[in-house]
Design a protein around this motif. Structure first.
Motif, mmCIF file in Angstrom:
data_model
loop_
_atom_site.group_PDB
_atom_site.id
_atom_site.type_symbol
_atom_site.label_atom_id
_atom_site.label_comp_id
_atom_site.label_asym_id
_atom_site.label_seq_id
_atom_site.Cartn_x
_atom_site.Cartn_y
_atom_site.Cartn_z
ATOM 1 N N ILE A 114 0.822 -1.204 0.000
ATOM 2 C CA ILE A 114 0.000 0.000 0.000
ATOM 3 C C ILE A 114 0.864 1.264 0.000
ATOM 4 O O ILE A 114 1.796 1.388 0.794
ATOM 5 N N ALA A 115 0.519 2.198 -0.869
ATOM 6 C CA ALA A 115 1.066 3.557 -0.831
ATOM 7 C C ALA A 115 -0.080 4.473 -0.418
ATOM 8 O O ALA A 115 -0.995 4.750 -1.203
ATOM 9 N N ARG B 229 5.007 8.286 7.568
ATOM 10 C CA ARG B 229 3.691 8.771 7.170
ATOM 11 C C ARG B 229 2.822 7.635 6.645
ATOM 12 O O ARG B 229 1.615 7.593 6.918
ATOM 13 N N ASN B 230 3.424 6.713 5.926
ATOM 14 C CA ASN B 230 2.638 5.581 5.426
ATOM 15 C C ASN B 230 2.182 4.686 6.572
ATOM 16 O O ASN B 230 1.044 4.205 6.588
ATOM 17 N N LEU C 97 -1.741 3.843 7.638
ATOM 18 C CA LEU C 97 -2.296 2.499 7.837
ATOM 19 C C LEU C 97 -2.886 2.352 9.233
ATOM 20 O O LEU C 97 -3.946 1.739 9.405
ATOM 21 N N GLU C 98 -2.228 2.910 10.227
ATOM 22 C CA GLU C 98 -2.770 2.870 11.585
ATOM 23 C C GLU C 98 -4.129 3.560 11.640
ATOM 24 O O GLU C 98 -5.085 3.040 12.232
ATOM 25 N N LYS C 99 -4.215 4.735 11.027
ATOM 26 C CA LYS C 99 -5.474 5.482 11.016
ATOM 27 C C LYS C 99 -6.553 4.731 10.249
ATOM 28 O O LYS C 99 -7.748 4.807 10.584
ATOM 29 N N ALA C 100 -6.139 3.957 9.229
ATOM 30 C CA ALA C 100 -7.094 3.171 8.445
ATOM 31 C C ALA C 100 -7.596 1.945 9.200
ATOM 32 O O ALA C 100 -8.528 1.284 8.740
#
Length: 256
Positions: free
Chosen positions: A67-68, A120-121, A125-128
């Motif tokens: 994932i980007a 940042r990536n 992912l954590e926020k997602a």
């Protein structure tokens, strides 16, 4: 997908790949009596979830999705990129989430800003809702860079490029080779020959692709073609594993 950049930049990226393949220490060995096959996805268009993941699950296996975060939710003329909720869904369904940078740029272009981009990536992912931080990485545009290796080795168990080869014998975990599933469709359907190769002489075969759609981009394939590849791997006795599972099976737990 192919990078839209000056030809000089593409030449430099190819040179960086060749330098690493030629000069980097091959610090791990692929030792396996059972052929290993991994199906991986770059950028992750939404059809990699709706079609690609579903086909893998039909055969009782899982894949690795790089994932980007900066691409998430983008709508392009020929594809739509996966949403944040789609990333969470992939993990919930047992697939591995890998890192493909956040901004989706050649790693050479970051200079000293690579680490903040990788952070940042991870934060995206954590926020997602992805609970596990990525432990494996794929180079955008399959373009590695020698000066980025220290940063990547400190964070990831493996990095994946292209190379059109099976990983056998002594390998560099931070420059694993893979085979692209792409157009034309006839080419994609004939990739079963790579599976036959790894069955005849065991190693670790990594496929990579992008979209799995009835009308694929030049960098993907149709669902029936992808199903044919997965079915062939399972039927011929390969262990279809995520990249993280392969790392575990090969005993590379302390690879960093």
């Amino acid at each position: 997908m192919k990078q839209s950049s000056p030809s000089l930049g593409q030449f430099i990226d190819r040179l960086g790949n060749r330098l690493i393949w030629r000069l980097a220490s091959r610090s791990r060995t692929v030792e396996t009596k059972v052929p290993l096959v991994s199906f991986t996805f770059d950028d992750v268009p939404d059809t990699a979830l709706t079609n690609g993941a579903a086909i893998l699950e039909k055969h009782g296996v899982h894949g690795t999705f790089y994932i980007a975060g900066g691409l998430a939710g983008q709508v392009e003329p020929d594809r739509t990129l996966i949403s944040p909720s789609g990333c969470q869904e992939l993990e919930a369904r047992g697939h591995e989430i890998g890192c493909h940078t956040f901004a989706h740029r050649s790693v050479r272009s970051y200079g000293g800003a690579l680490s903040p981009d990788l952070d940042r990536n991870r934060q995206f992912l954590e926020k997602a809702g992805v609970s596990r931080a990525p432990t494996n990485f794929a180079f955008p545009y399959n373009a590695a860079w020698p000066l980025a290796r220290k940063t990547l080795k400190a964070r990831y168990a493996t990095c994946r490029g292209a190379g059109e080869a099976i990983n056998r014998g002594h390998v560099d975990p931070w420059m694993l080779k893979s085979v692209e599933v792409r157009q034309p469709e006839k080419h994609a359907r004939e990739l079963t020959r790579w599976i036959d190769d790894v069955v005849a002489d065991s190693g670790w075969l990594i496929f990579f692709t992008h979209d799995i759609a009835d009308r694929p981009t030049p960098y993907g394939c149709r669902p029936d073609t992808f199903d044919r590849l997965v079915e062939h791997a399972v039927r011929t006795g390969c262990q279809v594993v995520t990249v993280a599972e392969a790392v575990g099976r090969l005993g590379w737990g302390g690879v960093r």
